[in-house]
Design a protein around this motif. Sequence first.
Motif, PDB file in Angstrom:
ATOM      1  N   TRP A 100      47.346 141.951  -2.774  1.00 19.90           N
ATOM      2  CA  TRP A 100      47.211 140.645  -2.132  1.00 19.90           C
ATOM      3  C   TRP A 100      48.024 139.685  -2.986  1.00 19.90           C
ATOM      4  N   LEU A 127      49.800 136.190  -3.960  1.00 22.52           N
ATOM      5  CA  LEU A 127      49.574 134.747  -3.827  1.00 22.52           C
ATOM      6  C   LEU A 127      50.855 134.033  -4.260  1.00 22.52           C
ATOM      7  N   ARG A 145      60.849 137.688   0.107  1.00 21.94           N
ATOM      8  CA  ARG A 145      59.869 138.225   1.059  1.00 21.94           C
ATOM      9  C   ARG A 145      60.021 139.741   1.205  1.00 21.94           C
ATOM     10  N   ASP A 193      50.611 142.311   0.966  1.00 20.49           N
ATOM     11  CA  ASP A 193      50.595 141.208   1.922  1.00 20.49           C
ATOM     12  C   ASP A 193      50.716 139.871   1.189  1.00 20.49           C
ATOM     13  N   ILE A 194      51.501 138.982   1.759  1.00 19.43           N
ATOM     14  CA  ILE A 194      51.812 137.712   1.116  1.00 19.43           C
ATOM     15  C   ILE A 194      50.982 136.583   1.716  1.00 19.43           C
ATOM     16  N   THR A 195      50.345 135.804   0.844  1.00 14.82           N
ATOM     17  CA  THR A 195      49.716 134.546   1.237  1.00 14.82           C
ATOM     18  C   THR A 195      50.561 133.405   0.686  1.00 14.82           C
ATOM     19  N   GLU A 196      51.085 132.554   1.558  1.00 10.76           N
ATOM     20  CA  GLU A 196      51.879 131.416   1.110  1.00 10.76           C
ATOM     21  C   GLU A 196      50.934 130.300   0.667  1.00 10.76           C
ATOM     22  N   CYS A 197      51.074 129.887  -0.589  1.00 15.12           N
ATOM     23  CA  CYS A 197      50.120 128.931  -1.174  1.00 15.12           C
ATOM     24  C   CYS A 197      50.648 127.507  -1.263  1.00 15.12           C
ATOM     25  N   GLY A 238      50.430 129.363  -6.346  1.00 19.10           N
ATOM     26  CA  GLY A 238      49.983 130.748  -6.355  1.00 19.10           C
ATOM     27  C   GLY A 238      49.242 131.075  -7.645  1.00 19.10           C
ATOM     28  N   LYS A 241      45.275 132.075  -7.984  1.00 19.42           N
ATOM     29  CA  LYS A 241      44.897 133.308  -8.666  1.00 19.42           C
ATOM     30  C   LYS A 241      43.767 133.057  -9.658  1.00 19.42           C
TER      31      LYS A 241
END
Length: 262
Positions: free
Chosen positions: A130, A132, A142, A150-154, A160, A164
């Motif tokens: 995961w 961040l 990317r 999987d990328i979460t755009e913070c 990020g 975390k």
Amino acid sequence: MDKIAFLGLGSMGAPMAHRLLAAGHPLTVWNRTRHKAAPLVAAGAHLADGPADAVRDADVVITMLADPAAAHAVAESVLPALRPGAHWIDTSTVGPDTIRELAARLPEGVALTDAPVMGSVDRAAAGELWILAGGPLPVPVRTVLGHLGDITECGAPGSGAALKLVLINAVIGGVALVSETLKLGRALGLPADLVRTELSKGPLSGAVARTFAEASHFPLALAAKDVSLATAHTPLPLLETVHELLTADPESAAQDLSRLRP
């Protein structure tokens, strides 16, 4: 395929680097302890003589380092060697202050994305982390990160790293709380399996699973470091107590977080 330099081949960095090599990226690796790079070299990676040598021709540089001190030490060699157009992705857990300090020192034409990860060695090997991500996310970044999870755009740079700290301290605090409740159950004469099963049905289910995880490796010393990074930003009395628990036995510093389990 973008040329990647990967610096830091510890328990998390090594499987992440293997994922990128398996995806077909030309990979140069460096680790302070050279022998840890041997499996990657055998699989086709190039071993650099030092951090500067590793990043000199790289399109994308990835660091997975232990703490802010390690990040700053590596940066001393890396920053002068980064070529214009290169992109640095830091996947370490070093906190937003360190990320902003490093970003302020970037050469012209170089960008930095903080992309710390949630998940342990099993998820790193499976490409199920995961991620961040704070800061710029151009297509090459990317693409590379997509091989890892999987990328979460913070948001902005440092976001990020900030998220975390929030998430990992929830995990650490949760494991500590589960460990205490298991101890309470034992003191009350309840069967350990019964307590574990019923705790797993409630809101602490994720923390229970992590408390008993066998395929993960999150040393107590690194957990203590992550708590220290959090408590440096605001008073957190519960986590400060957890930090005392994490550091109570220096001889256990290399053991997994599940060591807290009674």
